[in-house]
Scaffold this active site. Structure first.
Site, PDB file in Angstrom:
ATOM      1  N   LEU A  16     -23.058   7.909 -19.074  1.00 22.65           N
ATOM      2  CA  LEU A  16     -23.348   6.985 -18.426  1.00 22.65           C
ATOM      3  C   LEU A  16     -24.105   6.660 -19.240  1.00 22.65           C
ATOM      4  CD1 LEU A  16     -22.463   7.937 -14.616  1.00 22.65           C
ATOM      5  CD2 LEU A  16     -21.333   6.167 -16.455  1.00 22.65           C
ATOM      6  N   HIS A  17     -24.522   6.114 -20.209  1.00 18.63           N
ATOM      7  CA  HIS A  17     -25.572   5.340 -21.024  1.00 18.63           C
ATOM      8  C   HIS A  17     -24.995   2.976 -20.128  1.00 18.63           C
ATOM      9  CE1 HIS A  17     -22.647   3.270 -23.527  1.00 18.63           C
ATOM     10  NE2 HIS A  17     -22.683   4.557 -23.759  1.00 18.63           N
ATOM     11  N   ALA A  18     -25.958   2.612 -20.773  1.00 11.35           N
ATOM     12  CA  ALA A  18     -25.870   1.610 -20.603  1.00 11.35           C
ATOM     13  C   ALA A  18     -24.885   1.018 -20.055  1.00 11.35           C
ATOM     14  CB  ALA A  18     -26.764   0.720 -21.586  1.00 11.35           C
ATOM     15  N   ASP A  89     -16.355   3.822 -24.150  1.00 14.81           N
ATOM     16  CA  ASP A  89     -17.029   3.562 -25.385  1.00 14.81           C
ATOM     17  C   ASP A  89     -15.719   3.875 -26.545  1.00 14.81           C
ATOM     18  OD1 ASP A  89     -19.208   3.885 -24.371  1.00 14.81           O
ATOM     19  OD2 ASP A  89     -19.351   6.523 -24.098  1.00 14.81           O
TER      20      ASP A  89
END
Length: 90
Positions: A16-18, A89
């Site tokens: 859960l990045h940007a 992603d």
């Protein structure tokens, strides 16, 4: 006490990045319900806050518990879990 809660494994290959965190936080905020997310045994944080979500350091394969309190809690939970089970992603 939450009216709906579920533990899921994060599908996004970079966690859960940007981008995935933004999608998740926006959906949580737009739901109108009180939503929290907790990594493992960690303390729950406000899922509508992108900074709070990113600060959890949630990686691919980590288990998180999403709790929803409010009207349509089950429906909101289903939608949020679907976001977490999708690899954003790819």
């Amino acid at each position: 006490m939450p009216t709906a809660e579920r533990t899921v494994r994060i599908a996004s290959s970079h966690g859960l990045h940007a981008r995935p965190a933004k999608l998740f936080s926006q959906a949580a905020g737009a739901s109108g319900a009180a939503v929290t997310v907790a990594k493992g045994d960690g303390a729950p944080v406000n899922a509508a806050s992108i900074l709070a979500v990113i600060s959890q350091g949630i990686d691919h394969g980590d288990e998180v518990t999403v709790a929803v309190d409010g009207d349509n809690a089950d429906t909101v939970l289903d939608q949020l879990v679907e976001l977490l089970l999708t690899d954003h992603d790819e």
